[in-house]
Design a protein around this motif. Structure first.
Motif, PDB file in Angstrom:
ATOM      1  N   ALA A  37       0.839  -1.292  -0.114  1.00 14.34           N
ATOM      2  CA  ALA A  37      -0.079   0.031   0.140  1.00 14.34           C
ATOM      3  C   ALA A  37       0.876   1.237   0.032  1.00 14.34           C
ATOM      4  O   ALA A  37       1.958   1.124   0.404  1.00 14.34           O
ATOM      5  CB  ALA A  37      -0.752  -0.057   1.199  1.00 14.34           C
ATOM      6  N   PRO A  38       0.136   2.377  -0.384  1.00 12.26           N
ATOM      7  CA  PRO A  38       1.191   3.785  -0.408  1.00 12.26           C
ATOM      8  C   PRO A  38       1.427   4.113   0.988  1.00 12.26           C
ATOM      9  O   PRO A  38       0.647   3.705   1.874  1.00 12.26           O
ATOM     10  CB  PRO A  38       0.042   4.420  -1.157  1.00 12.26           C
ATOM     11  CG  PRO A  38      -0.585   3.785  -2.168  1.00 12.26           C
ATOM     12  CD  PRO A  38      -0.947   2.480  -1.293  1.00 12.26           C
ATOM     13  N   ARG A  39       2.471   4.845   1.350  1.00 12.39           N
ATOM     14  CA  ARG A  39       2.753   5.409   2.559  1.00 12.39           C
ATOM     15  C   ARG A  39       2.750   6.782   2.459  1.00 12.39           C
ATOM     16  O   ARG A  39       3.448   7.280   1.665  1.00 12.39           O
ATOM     17  CB  ARG A  39       4.106   4.613   2.860  1.00 12.39           C
ATOM     18  CG  ARG A  39       4.754   5.211   3.952  1.00 12.39           C
ATOM     19  CD  ARG A  39       6.349   4.992   4.069  1.00 12.39           C
ATOM     20  NE  ARG A  39       7.096   5.402   5.328  1.00 12.39           N
ATOM     21  CZ  ARG A  39       8.389   5.530   5.225  1.00 12.39           C
ATOM     22  NH1 ARG A  39       9.044   5.076   4.077  1.00 12.39           N
ATOM     23  NH2 ARG A  39       8.934   6.122   6.321  1.00 12.39           N
ATOM     24  N   LEU A  40       2.139   7.423   3.456  1.00 12.58           N
ATOM     25  CA  LEU A  40       2.247   9.023   3.271  1.00 12.58           C
ATOM     26  C   LEU A  40       3.599   9.494   4.078  1.00 12.58           C
ATOM     27  O   LEU A  40       4.229   8.991   5.048  1.00 12.58           O
ATOM     28  CB  LEU A  40       1.285   9.372   4.590  1.00 12.58           C
ATOM     29  CG  LEU A  40       1.224  10.949   4.543  1.00 12.58           C
ATOM     30  CD1 LEU A  40       0.574  11.753   3.261  1.00 12.58           C
ATOM     31  CD2 LEU A  40       0.099  11.302   5.998  1.00 12.58           C
ATOM     32  N   LEU A  41       4.197  10.234   3.013  1.00  9.30           N
ATOM     33  CA  LEU A  41       5.537  10.774   3.199  1.00  9.30           C
ATOM     34  C   LEU A  41       5.375  12.462   3.703  1.00  9.30           C
ATOM     35  O   LEU A  41       5.743  12.746   4.695  1.00  9.30           O
ATOM     36  CB  LEU A  41       6.313  11.031   2.034  1.00  9.30           C
ATOM     37  CG  LEU A  41       6.621   9.901   1.250  1.00  9.30           C
ATOM     38  CD1 LEU A  41       7.413   9.846   0.171  1.00  9.30           C
ATOM     39  CD2 LEU A  41       7.385   8.832   2.454  1.00  9.30           C
ATOM     40  N   ILE A  42       4.634  13.286   2.977  1.00  8.89           N
ATOM     41  CA  ILE A  42       4.292  14.513   3.258  1.00  8.89           C
ATOM     42  C   ILE A  42       3.139  15.143   3.110  1.00  8.89           C
ATOM     43  O   ILE A  42       2.255  14.538   2.111  1.00  8.89           O
ATOM     44  CB  ILE A  42       5.322  15.435   2.141  1.00  8.89           C
ATOM     45  CG1 ILE A  42       6.830  15.122   2.689  1.00  8.89           C
ATOM     46  CG2 ILE A  42       4.962  16.907   2.181  1.00  8.89           C
ATOM     47  CD1 ILE A  42       7.630  15.902   1.805  1.00  8.89           C
ATOM     48  N   TYR A  43       2.583  15.872   3.938  1.00 10.27           N
ATOM     49  CA  TYR A  43       1.041  16.404   3.809  1.00 10.27           C
ATOM     50  C   TYR A  43       1.288  18.113   4.029  1.00 10.27           C
ATOM     51  O   TYR A  43       2.409  18.460   4.433  1.00 10.27           O
ATOM     52  CB  TYR A  43       0.013  15.924   4.938  1.00 10.27           C
ATOM     53  CG  TYR A  43       0.749  16.063   6.311  1.00 10.27           C
ATOM     54  CD1 TYR A  43       1.378  15.162   7.000  1.00 10.27           C
ATOM     55  CD2 TYR A  43       0.180  17.117   7.096  1.00 10.27           C
ATOM     56  CE1 TYR A  43       1.711  15.310   8.368  1.00 10.27           C
ATOM     57  CE2 TYR A  43       0.461  17.369   8.467  1.00 10.27           C
ATOM     58  CZ  TYR A  43       1.396  16.570   8.915  1.00 10.27           C
ATOM     59  OH  TYR A  43       1.552  16.890  10.128  1.00 10.27           O
ATOM     60  N   ALA A  44       0.223  18.617   3.456  1.00 13.36           N
ATOM     61  CA  ALA A  44       0.104  20.122   3.852  1.00 13.36           C
ATOM     62  C   ALA A  44       1.398  20.663   2.912  1.00 13.36           C
ATOM     63  O   ALA A  44       2.112  21.801   3.207  1.00 13.36           O
ATOM     64  CB  ALA A  44       0.180  20.710   4.993  1.00 13.36           C
ATOM     65  N   ALA A  45       1.771  19.983   1.905  1.00 16.20           N
ATOM     66  CA  ALA A  45       2.831  20.405   0.924  1.00 16.20           C
ATOM     67  C   ALA A  45       4.128  20.234   1.468  1.00 16.20           C
ATOM     68  O   ALA A  45       5.004  19.834   0.706  1.00 16.20           O
ATOM     69  CB  ALA A  45       2.589  21.789   0.485  1.00 16.20           C
ATOM     70  N   SER A  46       4.402  20.415   2.675  1.00 17.29           N
ATOM     71  CA  SER A  46       5.865  20.612   3.212  1.00 17.29           C
ATOM     72  C   SER A  46       6.031  19.940   4.542  1.00 17.29           C
ATOM     73  O   SER A  46       7.203  20.019   5.054  1.00 17.29           O
ATOM     74  CB  SER A  46       6.207  21.930   3.187  1.00 17.29           C
ATOM     75  OG  SER A  46       5.497  22.811   4.156  1.00 17.29           O
ATOM     76  N   THR A  47       5.001  19.372   5.200  1.00 14.76           N
ATOM     77  CA  THR A  47       5.134  18.655   6.493  1.00 14.76           C
ATOM     78  C   THR A  47       5.452  17.331   6.455  1.00 14.76           C
ATOM     79  O   THR A  47       4.814  16.649   5.732  1.00 14.76           O
ATOM     80  CB  THR A  47       3.958  18.875   7.244  1.00 14.76           C
ATOM     81  OG1 THR A  47       3.312  20.327   7.184  1.00 14.76           O
ATOM     82  CG2 THR A  47       4.178  18.594   8.738  1.00 14.76           C
ATOM     83  N   LEU A  48       6.334  16.925   6.882  1.00 15.94           N
ATOM     84  CA  LEU A  48       7.113  15.621   6.927  1.00 15.94           C
ATOM     85  C   LEU A  48       6.145  14.639   8.080  1.00 15.94           C
ATOM     86  O   LEU A  48       5.907  15.105   9.293  1.00 15.94           O
ATOM     87  CB  LEU A  48       8.414  15.516   7.682  1.00 15.94           C
ATOM     88  CG  LEU A  48       9.451  14.185   7.109  1.00 15.94           C
ATOM     89  CD1 LEU A  48       9.567  14.216   5.501  1.00 15.94           C
ATOM     90  CD2 LEU A  48      10.414  14.304   7.866  1.00 15.94           C
ATOM     91  N   GLN A  49       5.485  13.690   7.419  1.00 13.56           N
ATOM     92  CA  GLN A  49       4.853  12.777   8.324  1.00 13.56           C
ATOM     93  C   GLN A  49       5.778  12.162   9.446  1.00 13.56           C
ATOM     94  O   GLN A  49       7.023  11.862   8.955  1.00 13.56           O
ATOM     95  CB  GLN A  49       4.170  11.650   7.506  1.00 13.56           C
ATOM     96  CG  GLN A  49       3.361  10.436   8.263  1.00 13.56           C
ATOM     97  CD  GLN A  49       2.309  10.710   9.212  1.00 13.56           C
ATOM     98  OE1 GLN A  49       2.324  11.884   9.324  1.00 13.56           O
ATOM     99  NE2 GLN A  49       1.259   9.804   9.183  1.00 13.56           N
TER     100      GLN A  49
END
Lengths: 107, 119
Positions: free
Chosen positions: A43-55
């Motif tokens: 499955a995909p893994r979230l790396l970055i959200y809100a354009a620049s916030t590191l998960q």
């Protein structure tokens, strides 16, 4: 629907290289953009959200930037485990849409 | 640690209904929006829709006429039904949590389940 176009679609690089993937939105999406990494059969893994916030838990060699219509994902020094397919996603407006993907391969 | 697990038939006949359930463990289903995403083999990701515990839904317009999502809070499960399937509905189907802490990005994914539409 908001179209997302990633470039390049394929990228060949070596361990230690710095790589940048671009995602362009068909209309402004503020900073409502996320980046995912997907390895074969997983499955995909979230790396970055809100354009620049590191998960949480994602290595600091990954970074994101941009707002409006142009965004980038940068990997500062490629590691063997980073070879995968990367997708951008917009969450500004429904339906949620994804870029077509960028496959990062070992040179 | 939150975990999602998809379940349902791996083979569906053309024109019939695809039915999948996602079981959520490690957290309450009542706190988040829950999504379905699919991915045909070798292709990209397509958002199908989402549901909240209240029953509120958002569907992808491209599939809206065929999609129904439901939620069973006491069982900590949510479900997807896709009617009148064809071969183009063959894909890996993922259930996914939408995380408010991560600006509504998709922070927890199930492992995915392969659904093949074939007679």
């Amino acid at each position: 629907d908001i179209q997302l176009t990633q470039s390049p679609s394929f990228l060949s690089a070596s361990v230690g290289d710095r790589v940048t993937i671009t995602c362009r939105a068909g209309q402004g999406i503020s900073s409502y953009l996320a980046w995912y990494q997907q390895k074969p059969g997983k499955a995909p893994r979230l790396l970055i959200y809100a354009a620049s916030t590191l998960q949480s838990g994602v290595p600091s060699r990954f970074s994101g930037s941009g707002s409006g219509t142009e965004f980038t994902l940068t990997i500062s020094s490629l590691q063997p485990e980073d070879f995968a397919t990367y997708y951008c996603q917009q969450l500004h407006r429904y339906p949620v849409t994804f870029g077509q993907g960028t496959k990062l391969e070992i040179k | 640690q939150v975990q999602l697990q998809e379940s349902g038939p791996g083979l569906v006949k053309p024109s019939e209904t695809l039915s999948l359930t996602c079981s959520v463990s490690g957290d309450s289903i009542s706190r988040y929006y829950w999504n379905w995403i699919r991915q045909p083999a070798g292709k990209g990701l397509e958002w199908i829709g989402r549901i909240y515990v209240s029953g509120s839904t958002n569907y992808n317009p491209s599939l809206k006429s065929r999609v129904t999502m439901s939620i069973d809070a006491p069982k900590n499960q949510f479900s997807l039904k896709l009617t009148s399937v064809t071969a183009t509905d063959t894909a890996v189907y993922y259930c996914v949590r939408e995380g408010p802490i991560v600006d509504d990005a998709f922070d927890v994914w199930g492992q995915g389940t392969v659904v093949t539409v074939s007679s």
